[in-house]
Design a protein around this motif. Structure first.
Motif, PDB file in Angstrom:
ATOM      1  N   ARG A  76       0.846  -1.200   0.000  1.00 48.08           N
ATOM      2  CA  ARG A  76       0.000   0.000   0.000  1.00 48.08           C
ATOM      3  C   ARG A  76       0.881   1.250   0.000  1.00 48.08           C
ATOM      4  O   ARG A  76       2.025   1.216   0.430  1.00 48.08           O
ATOM      5  N   ILE A  77       0.318   2.334  -0.453  1.00 47.41           N
ATOM      6  CA  ILE A  77       1.059   3.597  -0.486  1.00 47.41           C
ATOM      7  C   ILE A  77       1.304   4.066   0.943  1.00 47.41           C
ATOM      8  O   ILE A  77       0.365   4.272   1.708  1.00 47.41           O
ATOM      9  N   ARG A  78       2.586   4.208   1.285  1.00 49.44           N
ATOM     10  CA  ARG A  78       2.972   4.683   2.618  1.00 49.44           C
ATOM     11  C   ARG A  78       3.277   6.175   2.601  1.00 49.44           C
ATOM     12  O   ARG A  78       2.963   6.898   3.531  1.00 49.44           O
ATOM     13  N   SER A  79       3.940   6.624   1.524  1.00 47.95           N
ATOM     14  CA  SER A  79       4.268   8.049   1.446  1.00 47.95           C
ATOM     15  C   SER A  79       4.324   8.507  -0.001  1.00 47.95           C
ATOM     16  O   SER A  79       4.622   7.725  -0.907  1.00 47.95           O
ATOM     17  N   VAL A  80       4.028   9.782  -0.172  1.00 47.49           N
ATOM     18  CA  VAL A  80       4.125  10.433  -1.472  1.00 47.49           C
ATOM     19  C   VAL A  80       4.876  11.734  -1.256  1.00 47.49           C
ATOM     20  O   VAL A  80       4.533  12.513  -0.363  1.00 47.49           O
ATOM     21  N   ILE A  81       5.895  11.935  -2.075  1.00 47.65           N
ATOM     22  CA  ILE A  81       6.613  13.211  -2.096  1.00 47.65           C
ATOM     23  C   ILE A  81       6.427  13.759  -3.495  1.00 47.65           C
ATOM     24  O   ILE A  81       6.802  13.118  -4.482  1.00 47.65           O
TER      25      ILE A  81
END
Length: 117
Positions: free
Chosen positions: A104-109
């Motif tokens: 799953r997506i944990r972080s987006v920068i």
């Protein structure tokens, strides 16, 4: 990683807040973070609020894949566009997504490469 980029773009393009929240629950970690030049939030509710604000500011616009994805390990990067459906994007950005151990997506920068004057 194409699947996660599609899930990411689908989340941003969800037609309703409820649909967006369902995609957040399915594809994003509970404690996911999102950071770009205009926002810094954590958790699905915070991310949902950022998405809702973008939809309010740019009604009818859609996110599309401009280039990528390019991935290694649990990271993927890609360039996206935002604009009217079927037209050249007015805004172009570049995001780096990190996945958790469950995929799953944990972080987006995020970065903004092209914005209107």
């Amino acid at each position: 990683m194409n699947d996660i980029v599609n899930a990411y773009l689908d989340t941003w393009n969800a037609p309703t807040i409820a649909a967006g929240k369902e995609l957040l629950e399915r594809h994003w970690s509970v404690d996911a973070t999102y950071v770009d030049p205009l926002a810094e939030v954590s958790g699905r509710e915070g991310i949902s609020a950022v998405i809702a604000a973008v939809h309010e500011q740019f009604p009818g616009f859609v996110f599309s894949l401009v280039s990528g994805p390019d991935a290694h390990h649990s990271q993927t990067r890609f360039q996206w566009g935002l604009g009217p459906a079927g037209a050249e994007p007015i805004i172009i950005g570049f995001d780096v997504v990190t996945l958790d151990e469950d995929g799953r997506i944990r972080s987006v920068i995020g970065f903004l490469d092209k914005v209107p004057a």
